[in-house]
Design a protein around this motif. Structure first.
Motif, short mmCIF file in Angstrom:
data_model
loop_
_atom_site.label_atom_id
_atom_site.label_comp_id
_atom_site.label_asym_id
_atom_site.label_seq_id
_atom_site.Cartn_x
_atom_site.Cartn_y
_atom_site.Cartn_z
N LYS A 175 103.27 103.69 51.84
CA LYS A 175 102.38 104.21 52.88
C LYS A 175 100.91 104.13 52.51
O LYS A 175 100.06 104.04 53.38
N GLY A 176 100.60 104.26 51.25
CA GLY A 176 99.21 104.25 50.82
C GLY A 176 98.58 105.64 50.90
O GLY A 176 99.17 106.59 51.39
N GLU A 177 97.37 105.72 50.40
CA GLU A 177 96.65 106.98 50.33
C GLU A 177 95.92 107.31 51.63
O GLU A 177 95.44 108.42 51.81
N GLU A 223 91.86 109.67 54.85
CA GLU A 223 92.56 110.03 53.63
C GLU A 223 93.70 110.99 53.98
O GLU A 223 93.51 111.98 54.68
N ARG A 224 94.89 110.70 53.49
CA ARG A 224 96.09 111.49 53.81
C ARG A 224 96.08 112.89 53.20
O ARG A 224 96.69 113.80 53.73
N LYS A 225 95.43 113.09 52.07
CA LYS A 225 95.56 114.36 51.37
C LYS A 225 94.59 115.43 51.86
O LYS A 225 94.55 116.52 51.31
N ARG A 226 93.85 115.15 52.89
CA ARG A 226 92.91 116.13 53.46
C ARG A 226 93.15 116.29 54.96
O ARG A 226 93.65 115.40 55.63
N ASP A 227 92.74 117.44 55.47
CA ASP A 227 92.71 117.66 56.90
C ASP A 227 91.37 117.14 57.40
O ASP A 227 90.39 117.12 56.66
N VAL A 254 95.67 116.98 61.06
CA VAL A 254 96.15 117.78 59.94
C VAL A 254 97.26 117.06 59.17
O VAL A 254 98.01 116.28 59.73
N LYS A 255 97.31 117.37 57.90
CA LYS A 255 98.33 116.78 57.04
C LYS A 255 99.59 117.63 57.10
O LYS A 255 99.54 118.85 57.27
N ASN A 256 100.72 116.97 56.99
CA ASN A 256 101.99 117.66 56.82
C ASN A 256 102.85 116.79 55.92
O ASN A 256 102.64 115.59 55.81
N LEU A 285 99.50 112.25 58.58
CA LEU A 285 98.49 112.90 59.41
C LEU A 285 98.99 112.97 60.84
O LEU A 285 99.64 112.05 61.33
N SER A 286 98.65 114.07 61.49
CA SER A 286 99.08 114.28 62.87
C SER A 286 97.92 114.86 63.66
O SER A 286 97.25 115.76 63.16
#
Length: 187
Positions: free
Chosen positions: A25-27, A59-63, A81-83, A112-113
């Motif tokens: 998926k990547g970062e 970036e996936r690791k942040r909202d 938001v990340k989940n 991310l959603s």
């Protein structure tokens, strides 16, 4: 003797399979953004990224907070938001803690959603309310500060989830039921 051979095999397998979501998926995640009318400014986390239509790399690791605005129209802000993604559980089973650790560090364990945004901008003659702009920025700042507290071990997983839920209730009460179900799935 079997145990001595098994340990290196487990370590090598975990290393090779580890970080599966990071590889697949990547970062970052691409979020397509469209608006009617087109050519509206897209602002992500306070930075102008371009105009609609565009595909935003986040970036996936942040909202994140995405604001879509166009002169003469009411702006719309949408939290992204990340989940935790489903690949996490498979990664833990297949790649062990090493793989999960790689994905957790890179942010690849998250999705991310929403995955895309399409908005209809309303025309207006009123200037944008600065308090609303400040509140949108405070929302993302508070979520990211909560993430940092968790990453630094200052709060427990339970406290982290409760704090996220409180932030959503304060800034986006209409999203609370969606976030509540996301939070329950993360615990």
């Amino acid at each position: 003797m079997k145990n001595q051979l098994l340990l290196p095999f487990v370590i090598v397998t975990s290393t090779l399979l580890g970080g599966c979501a990071t590889i697949i998926k990547g970062e970052s995640q691409f979020i397509p953004i469209n608006s009617n009318p087109t050519h509206a400014d897209v602002i992500a986390d306070g930075t102008l990224k371009g105009q609609t239509p565009l595909e935003l790399k986040l970036e996936r690791k942040r909202d994140h907070l995405v604001t879509i605005q166009k002169e003469g129209h009411k702006s719309i802000s949408i939290p992204i938001v990340k989940n935790v993604g489903g690949a996490v559980w498979g990664n833990i089973l297949a790649g062990g803690l090493i793989g999960w650790g790689v994905d957790a560090t890179s942010g690849a364990q998250y999705n991310l959603s929403p995955t895309s945004i399409s908005v209809e901008l309303e025309t207006t003659n009123e200037p944008e309310n600065q308090e609303e702009v400040d509140a949108r920025q405070a929302f993302v700042l508070e979520l990211n500060q909560t993430d940092q507290m968790k990453e630094q071990g200052q709060i427990s997983d339970t406290e982290y989830l409760e704090m996220r839920q409180a932030i959503f209730k304060r800034y986006f009460p209409e999203m609370t039921t969606v976030e509540d179900s996301d939070i329950e799935g993360q615990s």
